[in-house]
Design a protein around this motif. Sequence first.
Motif, mmCIF file in Angstrom:
data_model
loop_
_atom_site.group_PDB
_atom_site.id
_atom_site.type_symbol
_atom_site.label_atom_id
_atom_site.label_comp_id
_atom_site.label_asym_id
_atom_site.label_seq_id
_atom_site.Cartn_x
_atom_site.Cartn_y
_atom_site.Cartn_z
ATOM 1 N N GLU A 75 0.397 -1.359 -0.149
ATOM 2 C CA GLU A 75 -0.052 -0.075 0.483
ATOM 3 C C GLU A 75 0.877 0.997 -0.413
ATOM 4 O OE1 GLU A 75 -2.488 -1.341 3.186
ATOM 5 O OE2 GLU A 75 -3.569 -1.461 2.322
ATOM 6 N N GLN A 76 2.011 1.672 1.152
ATOM 7 C CA GLN A 76 2.544 2.086 0.807
ATOM 8 C C GLN A 76 3.571 3.081 -0.417
ATOM 9 O OE1 GLN A 76 5.079 1.655 4.296
ATOM 10 N NE2 GLN A 76 2.989 2.509 5.892
ATOM 11 N N LEU A 77 4.000 1.478 -1.363
ATOM 12 C CA LEU A 77 4.698 1.525 -1.881
ATOM 13 C C LEU A 77 3.831 2.168 -3.141
ATOM 14 C CD1 LEU A 77 7.472 0.652 -3.902
ATOM 15 C CD2 LEU A 77 6.011 -1.635 -4.379
ATOM 16 N N LEU A 78 2.611 1.821 -3.613
ATOM 17 C CA LEU A 78 1.737 2.059 -3.973
ATOM 18 C C LEU A 78 1.250 3.369 -4.569
ATOM 19 C CD1 LEU A 78 -0.104 -0.814 -4.984
ATOM 20 C CD2 LEU A 78 1.609 -0.461 -6.457
ATOM 21 N N ASP A 104 -12.291 -17.374 -16.038
ATOM 22 C CA ASP A 104 -13.206 -16.096 -16.757
ATOM 23 C C ASP A 104 -12.960 -14.663 -17.583
ATOM 24 O OD1 ASP A 104 -15.002 -13.859 -16.190
ATOM 25 O OD2 ASP A 104 -15.053 -14.656 -13.825
ATOM 26 N N GLU A 105 -14.206 -15.005 -18.658
ATOM 27 C CA GLU A 105 -14.029 -13.897 -19.266
ATOM 28 C C GLU A 105 -14.048 -12.707 -19.088
ATOM 29 O OE1 GLU A 105 -18.008 -13.325 -20.971
ATOM 30 O OE2 GLU A 105 -17.238 -14.781 -22.245
ATOM 31 N N LYS A 106 -14.709 -12.142 -17.808
ATOM 32 C CA LYS A 106 -14.241 -11.070 -17.292
ATOM 33 C C LYS A 106 -12.901 -10.949 -16.922
ATOM 34 C CE LYS A 106 -18.987 -10.454 -15.640
ATOM 35 N NZ LYS A 106 -20.006 -10.428 -14.359
ATOM 36 N N THR A 107 -12.201 -11.631 -16.577
ATOM 37 C CA THR A 107 -10.951 -11.359 -15.901
ATOM 38 C C THR A 107 -9.601 -12.311 -16.267
ATOM 39 O OG1 THR A 107 -11.383 -13.776 -13.909
ATOM 40 C CG2 THR A 107 -11.471 -11.309 -13.293
ATOM 41 N N ALA A 108 -9.703 -12.911 -17.252
ATOM 42 C CA ALA A 108 -9.056 -13.535 -18.517
ATOM 43 C C ALA A 108 -7.853 -12.657 -18.821
ATOM 44 C CB ALA A 108 -9.289 -14.561 -19.352
ATOM 45 N N HIS A 109 -7.847 -11.488 -19.171
ATOM 46 C CA HIS A 109 -7.560 -10.107 -19.895
ATOM 47 C C HIS A 109 -6.607 -9.771 -18.484
ATOM 48 C CE1 HIS A 109 -10.844 -7.637 -18.295
ATOM 49 N NE2 HIS A 109 -9.669 -7.041 -18.351
ATOM 50 N N ILE A 110 -6.210 -10.168 -17.452
ATOM 51 C CA ILE A 110 -5.647 -9.266 -16.435
ATOM 52 C C ILE A 110 -3.974 -9.523 -16.035
ATOM 53 C CG2 ILE A 110 -5.720 -8.075 -13.945
ATOM 54 C CD1 ILE A 110 -9.395 -8.882 -14.577
ATOM 55 N N PRO A 111 -3.240 -9.239 -16.428
ATOM 56 C CA PRO A 111 -1.611 -9.481 -16.041
ATOM 57 C C PRO A 111 -2.126 -9.814 -14.781
ATOM 58 C CG PRO A 111 -1.896 -7.616 -16.478
ATOM 59 C CD PRO A 111 -3.296 -7.591 -17.117
ATOM 60 N N VAL A 112 -1.503 -10.695 -14.081
ATOM 61 C CA VAL A 112 -1.285 -11.214 -13.137
ATOM 62 C C VAL A 112 -0.214 -11.396 -12.696
ATOM 63 C CG1 VAL A 112 -1.961 -13.010 -10.696
ATOM 64 C CG2 VAL A 112 -3.228 -12.706 -12.988
ATOM 65 N N VAL A 113 0.641 -10.784 -11.642
ATOM 66 C CA VAL A 113 2.139 -11.060 -10.213
ATOM 67 C C VAL A 113 2.406 -12.434 -9.504
ATOM 68 C CG1 VAL A 113 4.125 -10.020 -9.893
ATOM 69 C CG2 VAL A 113 3.247 -9.240 -11.889
ATOM 70 N N LYS A 135 2.670 -13.362 -15.329
ATOM 71 C CA LYS A 135 3.366 -12.361 -15.911
ATOM 72 C C LYS A 135 4.983 -12.815 -15.028
ATOM 73 C CE LYS A 135 0.204 -11.838 -19.177
ATOM 74 N NZ LYS A 135 0.434 -12.219 -19.938
ATOM 75 N N GLN A 136 4.936 -12.077 -14.327
ATOM 76 C CA GLN A 136 6.781 -11.988 -13.415
ATOM 77 C C GLN A 136 6.133 -12.623 -12.363
ATOM 78 O OE1 GLN A 136 9.068 -10.470 -13.822
ATOM 79 N NE2 GLN A 136 8.344 -9.823 -15.907
ATOM 80 N N LEU A 166 8.358 -1.584 -8.391
ATOM 81 C CA LEU A 166 7.549 -0.447 -9.883
ATOM 82 C C LEU A 166 7.535 -0.676 -10.811
ATOM 83 C CD1 LEU A 166 8.866 2.480 -7.069
ATOM 84 C CD2 LEU A 166 6.854 1.599 -7.432
ATOM 85 N N GLN A 167 9.345 -1.810 -10.720
ATOM 86 C CA GLN A 167 9.596 -1.183 -13.020
ATOM 87 C C GLN A 167 9.007 -2.546 -13.803
ATOM 88 O OE1 GLN A 167 12.085 -0.166 -13.874
ATOM 89 N NE2 GLN A 167 10.981 -1.082 -16.201
ATOM 90 N N ILE A 168 8.281 -3.394 -12.797
ATOM 91 C CA ILE A 168 7.890 -4.450 -12.664
ATOM 92 C C ILE A 168 6.076 -3.407 -13.633
ATOM 93 C CG2 ILE A 168 5.811 -6.321 -12.326
ATOM 94 C CD1 ILE A 168 8.704 -7.881 -11.505
ATOM 95 N N ILE A 169 5.406 -3.079 -12.374
ATOM 96 C CA ILE A 169 4.341 -2.473 -12.574
ATOM 97 C C ILE A 169 4.305 -0.950 -13.355
ATOM 98 C CG2 ILE A 169 2.571 -0.327 -11.470
ATOM 99 C CD1 ILE A 169 3.397 -1.655 -9.001
ATOM 100 N N LYS A 170 5.734 -0.681 -14.324
ATOM 101 C CA LYS A 170 5.077 0.583 -15.314
ATOM 102 C C LYS A 170 6.126 -1.000 -16.391
ATOM 103 C CE LYS A 170 9.032 3.542 -17.276
ATOM 104 N NZ LYS A 170 10.602 3.846 -16.795
#
Length: 113
Positions: A11-14, A64-73, A93-94, A106-110
């Motif tokens: 939370e603090q990081l983001l 789930d077609e609603k969430t399949a496109h979301i990258p997950v780390v 993804k990472q 931070l780099q992964i999010i970027k």
Amino acid sequence: EDNPANLRLIEQLLTRHTDCILLSATNAQSGIEMARQSQPDLILMDIGLPGMDGYEALELLQQDEKTAHIPVVAVTAQAMSKDVEKARNYAFKQYITKPIDVAEVLQIIKDLF
């Protein structure tokens, strides 16, 4: 993330370093429901969640077609090479290991936005 200290760190990081809005869940089922409703741009998934682990949760998200496109780390304390390979086989993804390296997160999010 089911560990309050780790959750506070993320939370603090983001909030300090990104324009991201953090939604958090302490178990996989509520996280999956949250993802279906909120359609986030990215999911940071703890592998060692209570009840349902991160691998099972990722499979449900991908089906789930609603969430399949979301990258997950993946975020985990499991840092052995076999653990990293397993995560890659599950299409995370990472793979972020704990203790969390702030610059790496931070780099992964970027990279994923």
